[in-house]
Write a protein that holds these residues in place. Structure first.
Motif, mmCIF file in Angstrom:
data_model
loop_
_atom_site.group_PDB
_atom_site.id
_atom_site.type_symbol
_atom_site.label_atom_id
_atom_site.label_comp_id
_atom_site.label_asym_id
_atom_site.label_seq_id
_atom_site.Cartn_x
_atom_site.Cartn_y
_atom_site.Cartn_z
ATOM 1 N N ILE A 110 -21.015 13.765 11.035
ATOM 2 C CA ILE A 110 -20.447 12.437 10.371
ATOM 3 C C ILE A 110 -18.910 12.635 10.654
ATOM 4 N N GLU A 111 -18.429 13.813 10.514
ATOM 5 C CA GLU A 111 -16.892 14.142 10.764
ATOM 6 C C GLU A 111 -16.580 13.788 12.176
ATOM 7 N N ILE A 112 -17.434 14.313 12.836
ATOM 8 C CA ILE A 112 -17.082 14.311 14.406
ATOM 9 C C ILE A 112 -17.320 12.717 14.741
ATOM 10 N N TRP A 113 -18.096 12.112 14.334
ATOM 11 C CA TRP A 113 -18.425 10.524 14.656
ATOM 12 C C TRP A 113 -17.144 9.880 14.228
ATOM 13 N N MET A 114 -16.899 10.085 13.002
ATOM 14 C CA MET A 114 -15.592 9.386 12.113
ATOM 15 C C MET A 114 -14.349 9.614 12.918
ATOM 16 N N GLN A 115 -14.229 10.745 13.439
ATOM 17 C CA GLN A 115 -12.807 11.110 14.224
ATOM 18 C C GLN A 115 -12.957 10.603 15.632
ATOM 19 N N GLN A 116 -13.928 10.616 16.399
ATOM 20 C CA GLN A 116 -13.926 10.352 17.765
ATOM 21 C C GLN A 116 -14.696 8.917 18.095
ATOM 22 N N VAL A 117 -15.250 8.429 17.155
ATOM 23 C CA VAL A 117 -15.861 7.150 17.247
ATOM 24 C C VAL A 117 -15.262 5.946 16.290
ATOM 25 N N TYR A 118 -15.658 6.082 14.905
ATOM 26 C CA TYR A 118 -15.241 4.908 14.241
ATOM 27 C C TYR A 118 -13.686 4.700 14.018
ATOM 28 N N GLN A 119 -13.125 5.706 13.796
ATOM 29 C CA GLN A 119 -11.534 5.564 13.674
ATOM 30 C C GLN A 119 -10.680 4.810 14.993
ATOM 31 N N PRO A 120 -11.041 5.362 16.116
ATOM 32 C CA PRO A 120 -10.360 4.854 17.396
ATOM 33 C C PRO A 120 -10.815 3.544 17.431
ATOM 34 N N VAL A 121 -11.930 3.083 17.138
ATOM 35 C CA VAL A 121 -12.719 1.875 17.207
ATOM 36 C C VAL A 121 -12.040 0.787 16.177
ATOM 37 N N ASN A 122 -12.256 1.319 14.942
ATOM 38 C CA ASN A 122 -11.721 0.653 13.864
ATOM 39 C C ASN A 122 -9.896 0.587 14.062
ATOM 40 N N ARG A 123 -9.209 1.220 14.562
ATOM 41 C CA ARG A 123 -7.815 0.916 15.122
ATOM 42 C C ARG A 123 -7.598 -0.216 16.045
ATOM 43 N N SER A 124 -8.665 -0.198 17.005
ATOM 44 C CA SER A 124 -8.472 -1.176 18.146
ATOM 45 C C SER A 124 -8.981 -2.558 17.544
ATOM 46 N N LEU A 125 -9.983 -2.682 16.446
ATOM 47 C CA LEU A 125 -10.250 -3.836 16.035
ATOM 48 C C LEU A 125 -9.099 -4.430 14.970
ATOM 49 N N CYS A 126 -8.598 -3.557 14.429
ATOM 50 C CA CYS A 126 -7.410 -3.978 13.486
ATOM 51 C C CYS A 126 -6.400 -4.648 14.193
ATOM 52 N N ARG A 127 -5.958 -3.853 15.401
ATOM 53 C CA ARG A 127 -4.976 -4.545 15.970
ATOM 54 C C ARG A 127 -5.121 -5.667 16.553
ATOM 55 N N ILE A 128 -6.482 -6.169 16.907
ATOM 56 C CA ILE A 128 -6.822 -7.095 17.347
ATOM 57 C C ILE A 128 -6.815 -8.305 16.441
ATOM 58 N N LEU A 129 -7.703 -8.086 15.362
ATOM 59 C CA LEU A 129 -7.989 -8.922 14.335
ATOM 60 C C LEU A 129 -6.616 -9.438 13.532
ATOM 61 N N ASN A 130 -5.822 -8.594 13.282
ATOM 62 C CA ASN A 130 -4.725 -8.511 12.250
ATOM 63 C C ASN A 130 -3.376 -9.232 13.072
ATOM 64 N N SER A 131 -3.769 -9.421 14.372
ATOM 65 C CA SER A 131 -2.362 -10.146 15.226
ATOM 66 C C SER A 131 -2.518 -11.232 15.573
ATOM 67 N N LEU A 132 -3.867 -11.926 15.457
ATOM 68 C CA LEU A 132 -4.068 -13.552 15.833
ATOM 69 C C LEU A 132 -3.197 -14.568 15.195
ATOM 70 N N GLU A 133 -3.278 -14.255 13.983
ATOM 71 C CA GLU A 133 -2.551 -15.212 12.976
ATOM 72 C C GLU A 133 -1.088 -15.310 13.547
ATOM 73 N N GLN A 134 -0.304 -14.348 13.758
ATOM 74 C CA GLN A 134 1.085 -14.569 14.195
ATOM 75 C C GLN A 134 1.122 -14.964 15.632
ATOM 76 N N GLN A 135 0.344 -14.703 16.406
ATOM 77 C CA GLN A 135 0.281 -15.224 17.815
ATOM 78 C C GLN A 135 -0.037 -16.854 17.449
ATOM 79 N N ILE A 136 -1.013 -17.197 16.899
ATOM 80 C CA ILE A 136 -1.261 -18.728 16.735
ATOM 81 C C ILE A 136 -0.059 -19.540 16.104
ATOM 82 N N GLU A 137 0.632 -18.680 15.290
ATOM 83 C CA GLU A 137 1.785 -19.312 14.463
ATOM 84 C C GLU A 137 2.875 -19.637 15.592
#
Length: 237
Positions: A110-137
Motif C-alpha cells: 500500500i505504501e509503495i502504491w501510494m508513493q509511486q502511483v496515487y500521489q503523483p497521479v493525484n498531483r497531476s489531476l489536482c493541477r489540471i482540475l484546479n486550474s480550469l476556473e482561472q483559465q476560463i475567467e
C-alpha cells in the motif's frame, strides 16, 4: 421534464453504445445549458442530464443500473469496442493480487502504491482540475483575443501532457486489493478529464462556447470522482 429512467433522459435506447451515450450527452448539454441558450436553457434539466450521464458513462454503474431496471441483459452488448478496451485496463485487484499478502507485506504494498502511483497521479489531476476556473475567467475577458486564445491553447496542451503522465503512472503498477475502490475512481476521473480536455480544445477552432460548457460539466464530474478517490484512500490510511 422528468423521465422514468436515465436512458429516456439522454434520449437514447437501452442498447446504446458508450460512444452514443457520450454523443447524446454532449448534444443535450449544448442544447439546454442556460449559459449557452438563455431562452431554452434549464438548470434543473441540466442537473438531470448530468446525473444520467454520470451513471451511464461508467460501465460498472451502468450494469448495476440496468439490473435495477430489471430489463435483463440485451442480446447485443451495449458497450463499444473502445469501452471494452478501456475496461480491460481498469484496476483489477483480484487478477493482480491472486495471493493476497497480509500484515506487514500488505502495508508495504500500500505504501509503495501510494508513493509511486496515487500521489503523483493525484498531483497531476489536482493541477489540471484546479486550474480550469482561472483559465476560463481569463479567457472570458475577450474570447476572441488572439493572445488569450493562444494562452488557452497552451494551457490545454500542458494539461494533456500532465494527463499523459498521470495515465502512464497509473498503469505502471497494479493496485493493492484494499485500494481497488480508490483506483477505480482514479481511472474514471482520468477518463472524464480526457473527454473534458477534448471538448475544451474545440473552442479555439470555432469559437463555439458550447464546447466550453460541456468541458466544464465533464470537469465537474471528474471533480466528484477525484473527491471519491481521496475519501477512499483516507478510509484505508
Amino acid at each position: 421534464m422528468a423521465h422514468s429512467n436515465h436512458y429516456e433522459t439522454l434520449r437514447i435506447q437501452p442498447h446504446a453504445s458508450q460512444a452514443e451515450i457520450k454523443s447524446a450527452y454532449r448534444h443535450l448539454v449544448k442544447q439546454f445549458h442556460p449559459d449557452t441558450n438563455p431562452k431554452t436553457g434549464d438548470r434543473d434539466w441540466i442537473i438531470q442530464i448530468n446525473a444520467a450521464y454520470e451513471v451511464l458513462s461508467d460501465v460498472q454503474s451502468r450494469r448495476q443500473y440496468d439490473r435495477q431496471l430489471g430489463a435483463g441483459a440485451p442480446k447485443r452488448s451495449p458497450y463499444s469496442t473502445t469501452t471494452q478496451q478501456r475496461s480491460s485496463q481498469r484496476p483489477n485487484a483480484r487478477s493482480s493480487y491472486q495471493n493476497r499478502p497480509s500484515g506487514r507485506d500488505a502495508d508495504e504494498q500500500i505504501e509503495i502504491w501510494m508513493q509511486q502511483v496515487y500521489q503523483p497521479v493525484n498531483r497531476s489531476l489536482c493541477r489540471i482540475l484546479n486550474s480550469l476556473e482561472q483559465q476560463i475567467e481569463e479567457l472570458s475577458a475577450d474570447p476572441f483575443d488572439d493572445e488569450l486564445l493562444d494562452k488557452f491553447q497552451a494551457y490545454i496542451v500542458d494539461c494533456k501532457d500532465w494527463l499523459k503522465q498521470a495515465q502512464t503512472t497509473f498503469r505502471s503498477m497494479p493496485n493493492p486489493p484494499s485500494m481497488g475502490k480508490a483506483a477505480a475512481h482514479l481511472y474514471y476521473c482520468i477518463n472524464q478529464v480526457a473527454d473534458g480536455l477534448d471538448e475544451l480544445a474545440y473552442f479555439p477552432l470555432n469559437y463555439d462556447e458550447r464546447y466550453l460548457h460541456v468541458g466544464q460539466e465533464m470537469f465537474r464530474i471528474a471533480h466528484g470522482l477525484h473527491c471519491e478517490a481521496q475519501k477512499s484512500v483516507e478510509a484505508i490510511a
